[in-house]
Design a protein around this motif. Structure first.
Motif, mmCIF file in Angstrom:
data_model
loop_
_atom_site.group_PDB
_atom_site.id
_atom_site.type_symbol
_atom_site.label_atom_id
_atom_site.label_comp_id
_atom_site.label_asym_id
_atom_site.label_seq_id
_atom_site.Cartn_x
_atom_site.Cartn_y
_atom_site.Cartn_z
ATOM 1 N N PHE A 1 -2.490 6.502 3.276
ATOM 2 C CA PHE A 1 -1.746 5.456 3.988
ATOM 3 C C PHE A 1 -1.545 5.837 5.449
ATOM 4 N N MET A 2 -1.098 7.080 5.701
ATOM 5 C CA MET A 2 -0.836 7.505 7.074
ATOM 6 C C MET A 2 -2.128 7.624 7.880
ATOM 7 N N ALA B 1 0.837 -1.208 0.000
ATOM 8 C CA ALA B 1 0.000 0.000 0.000
ATOM 9 C C ALA B 1 0.866 1.250 0.000
ATOM 10 N N PHE B 2 1.972 1.207 0.718
ATOM 11 C CA PHE B 2 2.878 2.354 0.754
ATOM 12 C C PHE B 2 3.495 2.597 -0.625
ATOM 13 N N LEU C 1 -5.934 6.793 -6.911
ATOM 14 C CA LEU C 1 -6.049 7.988 -6.080
ATOM 15 C C LEU C 1 -5.589 7.744 -4.643
ATOM 16 N N TYR C 2 -4.988 6.606 -4.389
ATOM 17 C CA TYR C 2 -4.529 6.273 -3.033
ATOM 18 C C TYR C 2 -3.201 6.983 -2.782
ATOM 19 N N THR D 1 -13.970 10.428 -2.159
ATOM 20 C CA THR D 1 -13.925 8.968 -2.280
ATOM 21 C C THR D 1 -13.829 8.220 -0.952
ATOM 22 N N GLY D 2 -13.523 8.893 0.160
ATOM 23 C CA GLY D 2 -13.432 8.205 1.444
ATOM 24 C C GLY D 2 -12.042 7.668 1.743
ATOM 25 N N ASN D 3 -11.969 6.762 2.735
ATOM 26 C CA ASN D 3 -10.677 6.233 3.214
ATOM 27 C C ASN D 3 -9.948 5.383 2.190
ATOM 28 N N TYR D 4 -10.697 4.613 1.415
ATOM 29 C CA TYR D 4 -10.088 3.656 0.478
ATOM 30 C C TYR D 4 -10.594 3.940 -0.936
#
Length: 295
Positions: free
Chosen positions: A251-252, A68-69, A245-246, A237-240
């Motif tokens: 991540f933090m 994810a990072f 767009l992540y 889009t929210g948290n996920y």
């Protein structure tokens, strides 16, 4: 000897007086910046919030190997690498254009300054109306026979956020460049024009050199704002969000929600080091490019 002690006492008195004025600022900076940053560094080298044993670089290695990072770093670098140069170049071009006599100059300036007065929630609402699967943009494209696109969950998602970033930040950058252009010595430009210098020569050899400190400032400001684009993406889009767009802030933020302070701290330190190195490079480039006009 008496004069020596008199001068020493005067210096001590001046120092204590200056500390009375600057002390509150130093105290505030220590409480809200230095100490919290020290706590973040501390957490990045321990095993956990409960287990405070020293683990060296284990947290950093774990973060660097996190999938994810890696996605977040790639997306953040891509966004900043595209949006920041566009924000600097387009705002400079707009400032140069407003120097000329063009019709509807005031309306043009007001259009790009209006996002500064609009709350971020309202801007997000406008973007949702425009880029929803049933939004205005899709309705317009369907007139020409195109299929609907779920913009925020497609390969075009980065384009949507870059457009939002530019519309929100170009106006302020443009004002900074307009102020800098007004400070360029007019006699120098008039002399260059008398000598037969072309408009391109005047821009690259005179204007751009005098603008170099402002270019540096606008670039740093745009970099900072590009890392703050998480707010807009989160509201959209929210948290996920879609993988494209992540961002690093996602991540933090997710590490904070999971109480994984070690990964959060390590990621924050890596980001801070990257920004420090990048800004140092920018200062070095500006120092070389603008040294002729500083004297």
């Amino acid at each position: 000897m008496r004069n020596f002690w008199k001068k020493a006492n005067a210096k001590v008195s001046d120092f204590l007086a200056s500390m009375c004025f600057s002390g509150p600022s130093f105290l505030g900076m220590a409480i809200f910046y230095v100490i919290p940053f020290g706590v973040v560094i501390y957490y990045s080298f321990i095993a956990g919030a409960v287990d405070s044993s020293f683990v060296g670089l284990k947290n950093y290695i774990s973060v660097l190997n996190n999938g994810a990072f890696k996605i977040a770093v790639k997306n953040t670098a891509m966004f900043s690498g595209i949006a920041v140069p566009l924000a600097v170049v387009l705002s400079l071009l707009m400032a140069l254009m407003l120097e000329c006599r063009i019709p509807a100059k005031s309306q043009f300036r007001s259009f790009f300054l209006s996002p500064m007065m609009v709350p971020i929630a309202s801007i997000i609402l406008v973007w949702q109306v425009l880029f929803h699967s049933n939004g205005v943009v899709n309705e317009f494209l369907m007139v020409f026979g195109a299929d609907k696109i779920d913009w925020l969950k497609s390969d075009y998602c980065m384009v949507v956020i870059i457009l939002l970033f530019l519309w929100k930040n170009l106006g302020y950058n443009m004002i900074l460049f307009m102020a800098a252009l007004n400070n360029i010595p007019k006699t120098l430009l008039e002399m260059a024009e008398v000598e037969g210098a072309s408009a391109a020569y005047q821009f690259f050899h005179i204007k751009l050199r005098y603008l170099s400190p402002t270019v540096l400032f606008v670039t740093i400001l745009s970099i900072i704002n590009s890392f703050k684009v998480f707010r807009e993406i989160y509201l959209l889009t929210g948290n996920y969000p879609y993988d494209g767009l992540y961002m690093l802030q996602h991540f933090m933020n997710n590490m904070f929600s999971k109480l994984n302070y070690q990964a959060l701290s390590a990621a924050a330190i890596l980001l801070a080091l990257f920004i420090i190195v990048l800004i140092a490079i920018l200062f070095a480039v500006e120092n070389v490019f603008g040294k002729d006009v500083e004297g």
